[in-house]
Write a protein that holds these residues in place. Structure first.
Motif, PDB file in Angstrom:
ATOM      1  N   TRP A  80      30.154  -2.392 -20.672  1.00  0.00           N
ATOM      2  CA  TRP A  80      31.104  -3.018 -19.872  1.00  0.00           C
ATOM      3  C   TRP A  80      31.344  -4.376 -20.029  1.00  0.00           C
ATOM      4  O   TRP A  80      32.123  -5.031 -19.356  1.00  0.00           O
ATOM      5  CB  TRP A  80      30.640  -3.048 -18.409  1.00  0.00           C
ATOM      6  CG  TRP A  80      30.987  -1.705 -17.834  1.00  0.00           C
ATOM      7  CD1 TRP A  80      32.279  -1.415 -17.249  1.00  0.00           C
ATOM      8  CD2 TRP A  80      30.106  -0.381 -17.508  1.00  0.00           C
ATOM      9  NE1 TRP A  80      32.068   0.085 -16.811  1.00  0.00           N
ATOM     10  CE2 TRP A  80      31.001   0.591 -16.968  1.00  0.00           C
ATOM     11  CE3 TRP A  80      28.666  -0.198 -17.762  1.00  0.00           C
ATOM     12  CZ2 TRP A  80      30.351   1.800 -16.682  1.00  0.00           C
ATOM     13  CZ3 TRP A  80      28.181   1.000 -17.585  1.00  0.00           C
ATOM     14  CH2 TRP A  80      29.142   1.993 -16.889  1.00  0.00           C
ATOM     15  N   GLY A  81      30.856  -4.861 -21.351  1.00  0.00           N
ATOM     16  CA  GLY A  81      31.115  -6.313 -21.632  1.00  0.00           C
ATOM     17  C   GLY A  81      29.922  -7.349 -21.031  1.00  0.00           C
ATOM     18  O   GLY A  81      29.043  -6.791 -20.380  1.00  0.00           O
ATOM     19  N   HIS A  82      30.438  -8.488 -21.019  1.00  0.00           N
ATOM     20  CA  HIS A  82      29.325  -9.463 -20.825  1.00  0.00           C
ATOM     21  C   HIS A  82      29.928 -10.227 -19.549  1.00  0.00           C
ATOM     22  O   HIS A  82      29.435 -11.395 -19.402  1.00  0.00           O
ATOM     23  CB  HIS A  82      29.103 -10.471 -21.779  1.00  0.00           C
ATOM     24  CG  HIS A  82      28.180  -9.636 -22.829  1.00  0.00           C
ATOM     25  ND1 HIS A  82      29.004  -8.941 -23.831  1.00  0.00           N
ATOM     26  CD2 HIS A  82      26.854  -9.841 -23.162  1.00  0.00           C
ATOM     27  CE1 HIS A  82      28.351  -8.492 -24.800  1.00  0.00           C
ATOM     28  NE2 HIS A  82      26.958  -9.003 -24.479  1.00  0.00           N
ATOM     29  N   GLY A  83      30.933  -9.797 -18.950  1.00  0.00           N
ATOM     30  CA  GLY A  83      31.670 -10.376 -17.796  1.00  0.00           C
ATOM     31  C   GLY A  83      30.614 -10.895 -16.647  1.00  0.00           C
ATOM     32  O   GLY A  83      30.718 -11.550 -15.842  1.00  0.00           O
ATOM     33  N   ARG A  84      29.781 -10.032 -16.365  1.00  0.00           N
ATOM     34  CA  ARG A  84      28.632 -10.068 -15.340  1.00  0.00           C
ATOM     35  C   ARG A  84      27.984 -11.383 -15.370  1.00  0.00           C
ATOM     36  O   ARG A  84      27.199 -11.789 -14.387  1.00  0.00           O
ATOM     37  CB  ARG A  84      27.939  -8.768 -14.900  1.00  0.00           C
ATOM     38  CG  ARG A  84      28.560  -7.807 -14.271  1.00  0.00           C
ATOM     39  CD  ARG A  84      28.831  -7.988 -12.709  1.00  0.00           C
ATOM     40  NE  ARG A  84      29.335  -7.103 -11.855  1.00  0.00           N
ATOM     41  CZ  ARG A  84      29.094  -6.036 -11.531  1.00  0.00           C
ATOM     42  NH1 ARG A  84      28.030  -5.584 -11.622  1.00  0.00           N
ATOM     43  NH2 ARG A  84      30.085  -5.186 -10.842  1.00  0.00           N
ATOM     44  N   ALA A  85      27.769 -11.840 -16.474  1.00  0.00           N
ATOM     45  CA  ALA A  85      26.976 -12.950 -16.834  1.00  0.00           C
ATOM     46  C   ALA A  85      27.504 -14.278 -15.751  1.00  0.00           C
ATOM     47  O   ALA A  85      26.861 -15.210 -15.459  1.00  0.00           O
ATOM     48  CB  ALA A  85      27.004 -13.379 -18.126  1.00  0.00           C
ATOM     49  N   GLU A  86      29.118 -14.097 -15.823  1.00  0.00           N
ATOM     50  CA  GLU A  86      29.649 -15.148 -14.976  1.00  0.00           C
ATOM     51  C   GLU A  86      29.244 -15.032 -13.557  1.00  0.00           C
ATOM     52  O   GLU A  86      28.953 -16.063 -12.936  1.00  0.00           O
ATOM     53  CB  GLU A  86      31.165 -15.143 -15.102  1.00  0.00           C
ATOM     54  CG  GLU A  86      32.000 -16.270 -14.595  1.00  0.00           C
ATOM     55  CD  GLU A  86      33.446 -16.178 -14.619  1.00  0.00           C
ATOM     56  OE1 GLU A  86      33.911 -16.830 -14.094  1.00  0.00           O
ATOM     57  OE2 GLU A  86      33.915 -15.186 -15.790  1.00  0.00           O
ATOM     58  N   SER A  87      29.076 -14.044 -12.981  1.00  0.00           N
ATOM     59  CA  SER A  87      28.651 -13.661 -11.677  1.00  0.00           C
ATOM     60  C   SER A  87      27.300 -14.124 -11.452  1.00  0.00           C
ATOM     61  O   SER A  87      26.943 -14.692 -10.319  1.00  0.00           O
ATOM     62  CB  SER A  87      28.906 -12.249 -11.172  1.00  0.00           C
ATOM     63  OG  SER A  87      30.163 -11.923 -11.436  1.00  0.00           O
ATOM     64  N   THR A  88      26.451 -13.785 -12.373  1.00  0.00           N
ATOM     65  CA  THR A  88      25.016 -14.182 -12.216  1.00  0.00           C
ATOM     66  C   THR A  88      24.658 -15.511 -12.362  1.00  0.00           C
ATOM     67  O   THR A  88      24.050 -16.253 -11.510  1.00  0.00           O
ATOM     68  CB  THR A  88      24.041 -13.479 -13.409  1.00  0.00           C
ATOM     69  OG1 THR A  88      24.456 -11.899 -13.364  1.00  0.00           O
ATOM     70  CG2 THR A  88      22.515 -13.671 -13.286  1.00  0.00           C
ATOM     71  N   ALA A  89      25.715 -16.272 -13.170  1.00  0.00           N
ATOM     72  CA  ALA A  89      25.422 -17.762 -13.071  1.00  0.00           C
ATOM     73  C   ALA A  89      25.642 -18.425 -11.969  1.00  0.00           C
ATOM     74  O   ALA A  89      25.641 -19.458 -11.739  1.00  0.00           O
ATOM     75  CB  ALA A  89      26.396 -18.301 -14.378  1.00  0.00           C
ATOM     76  N   THR A  90      26.913 -17.812 -11.293  1.00  0.00           N
ATOM     77  CA  THR A  90      27.457 -18.321  -9.929  1.00  0.00           C
ATOM     78  C   THR A  90      26.340 -18.342  -8.974  1.00  0.00           C
ATOM     79  O   THR A  90      26.228 -19.340  -8.258  1.00  0.00           O
ATOM     80  CB  THR A  90      28.575 -17.675  -9.601  1.00  0.00           C
ATOM     81  OG1 THR A  90      29.831 -17.694 -10.692  1.00  0.00           O
ATOM     82  CG2 THR A  90      29.176 -18.265  -8.400  1.00  0.00           C
ATOM     83  N   MET A  91      25.529 -17.370  -9.001  1.00  0.00           N
ATOM     84  CA  MET A  91      24.510 -16.991  -8.135  1.00  0.00           C
ATOM     85  C   MET A  91      23.335 -18.286  -8.526  1.00  0.00           C
ATOM     86  O   MET A  91      23.121 -18.918  -7.578  1.00  0.00           O
ATOM     87  CB  MET A  91      23.553 -15.683  -8.292  1.00  0.00           C
ATOM     88  CG  MET A  91      24.570 -14.513  -7.888  1.00  0.00           C
ATOM     89  SD  MET A  91      24.467 -14.287  -6.027  1.00  0.00           S
ATOM     90  CE  MET A  91      22.991 -13.171  -5.826  1.00  0.00           C
ATOM     91  N   VAL A  92      23.267 -18.548  -9.728  1.00  0.00           N
ATOM     92  CA  VAL A  92      22.539 -19.805  -9.905  1.00  0.00           C
ATOM     93  C   VAL A  92      22.762 -21.186  -9.465  1.00  0.00           C
ATOM     94  O   VAL A  92      22.042 -21.779  -9.083  1.00  0.00           O
ATOM     95  CB  VAL A  92      22.092 -19.869 -11.525  1.00  0.00           C
ATOM     96  CG1 VAL A  92      21.272 -20.893 -12.081  1.00  0.00           C
ATOM     97  CG2 VAL A  92      21.397 -18.537 -12.153  1.00  0.00           C
TER      98      VAL A  92
END
Length: 319
Positions: A80-92
Motif C-alpha cells: 500500500w506504499g509508505h503513506g502511513r508513515a506520515e500518519s505515524t509521524a503525526t502521532m509522534v
C-alpha cells in the motif's frame, strides 16, 4: 491515469518538503530569540514559549524525514506504499506537543506553589519580553497561514497538524503578551507562572485533539459521511448495478482506499460484469479525488441476503 497520479504525488511531496523547510527556519529563528530573552529576563512565560518553538523545529525535522519516506515506491513489504508513515509521524508530533505542554505545567505549578508559600523570587517584567512576544505573534501567524495553505493544497495531516499547532501558538503568544502587559502595568510579576500554566493546558488540549484525529485514521476509521454519500451517488450513476454494500473507506496519508460489493444480474457474463465494475471505478474516481485504490467485489443479484455474516461495512441505508 497512473502517470498523472505519480506526478501529483511528486508535486505533493515537494510541497510538504517546502512547508517543512519554512517551518524549520521560521521556528528556529523564533526559538533562539525567545529562549535568549527568556533566560536573560528569567521570564517563565517567554522561556516556555521559546521551548514550544523549539519543539516546532523538531516537528519540522520530522516532516522533512517523512517527506523522503513517503516518496519511496511501494514494495512487497509495503504493497500500500509508505503513506502511513506520515500518519505515524503525526502521532509522534502529538506526543512531542503533549510533552512540551506537560513540562510547562510542571514548571509553572512549582512556581505557583512558591507564590502560595510566599517564597517566589519575582523578577520585574521587562519591555524586551513584550517586544519579543509581539514578534512571536506576527511570526507564528505568518507561519500558521503558510502551513495551512500548503497543508490544504497537499491534504497532508502532518502539515495541517503543524498549522494548527502554530495557530494555537499565536493565540498563546497573544495571551502571554496580554498577561505580561497587565503584570507590568500593575507590577504583578507573579502572573508570569500563572500565564505559563494556562498556556500548558492549551498546548496539551491541542496535542490530544491531533492524537485522536490520527488515531481514528490509523484504525481505518473516518467521520466524513459525505465521502460515503459521494461513493453511493457515483455507484448509482452506473446502470445495471444494484445493492452496493460492504463499503469501506480508509485513509492512507492523503489518499483513499475503497472496498465495496455490488450486485449485477446473475445471468450476466464475466466479461460484461468486469466492464460494469470498471465503469463503477471510473465514476468513483471522478466523484472522490485522490483515490489510491478501489477493490470491487461483484455478486449475483440477491446473493448478499444469503450471507448475513458478511455484512460488515456500510450500505446506503447506514448513511
Amino acid at each position: 491515469m497512473a502517470k498523472m497520479q505519480i506526478c501529483e504525488q511528486k508535486k505533493r511531496e515537494r510541497y510538504i518538503k517546502f512547508a517543512a523547510w519554512i517551518a524549520l527556519l521560521g521556528n528556529f529563528f523564533l526559538a533562539i530569540i525567545k529562549l535568549l530573552v527568556g533566560i536573560t529576563t528569567k521570564s517563565l512565560a517567554v522561556l516556555s514559549d521559546g521551548i514550544d518553538s523549539a519543539t516546532d523545529v523538531a516537528i519540522a525535522c520530522i516532516t522533512l524525514v517523512i517527506s523522503r519516506i513517503i516518496s519511496t515506491p511501494s514494495d512487497k513489504e509495503h504493497p500500500w506504499g509508505h503513506g502511513r508513515a506520515e500518519s505515524t509521524a503525526t502521532m509522534v508530533v502529538a506526543f512531542i506537543i503533549f510533552y512540551a505542554g506537560f513540562e510547562l505545567i510542571i514548571s509553572s505549578v512549582k512556581n505557583i506553589f512558591l507564590i502560595i508559600e510566599d517564597d517566589y523570587q519575582s523578577n520585574p517584567i521587562q519591555s524586551i519580553s513584550l517586544f519579543v512576544t509581539t514578534i512571536s505573534i506576527i511570526g507564528k501567524f505568518l507561519l500558521a497561514w503558510i502551513q495551512h495553505i500548503l497543508g490544504k493544497k497537499t491534504d497532508s495531516p502532518i502539515v495541517l497538524a503543524n498549522a494548527k499547532n502554530m495557530a494555537t501558538d499565536s493565540i498563546v503568544s497573544i495571551s502571554i503578551l496580554l498577561g505580561l502587559g497587565i503584570a507590568k502595568i500593575f507590577n504583578a510579576p507573579w502572573l508570569d507562572p500563572v500565564i505559563a500554566f494556562i498556556m500548558g493546558l492549551w498546548v496539551i488540549k491541542n496535542a490530544i485533539e491531533i492524537f485522536l484525529q490520527m488515531n481514528l485514521e490509523l484504525m481505518d476509521g473516518t467521520e466524513d459521511k459525505e465521502l460515503y454519500k459521494k461513493l453511493f451517488s457515483a455507484i448509482k450513476s452506473v446502470s445495471e448495478v444494484s445493492n452496493p454494500h460492504r463499503a469501506r473507506i480508509r485513509k492512507i496519508a492523503s489518499r483513499w482506499d475503497i472496498d465495496l460489493d455490488i450486485e449485477v444480474a446473475a445471468t450476466m457474463s464475466v466479461h460484461k460484469a468486469h466492464e460494469i465494475a470498471e465503469q463503477v471505478e471510473n465514476a468513483i474516481r471522478q466523484a472522490i479525488p485522490d483515490v489510491y485504490d478501489i477493490m470491487i467485489h461483484i455478486e449475483p443479484a440477491g446473493h448478499s441476503e444469503h450471507h448475513p455474516t458478511e455484512q460488515f461495512g456500510l450500505s446506503e441505508k447506514d448513511i
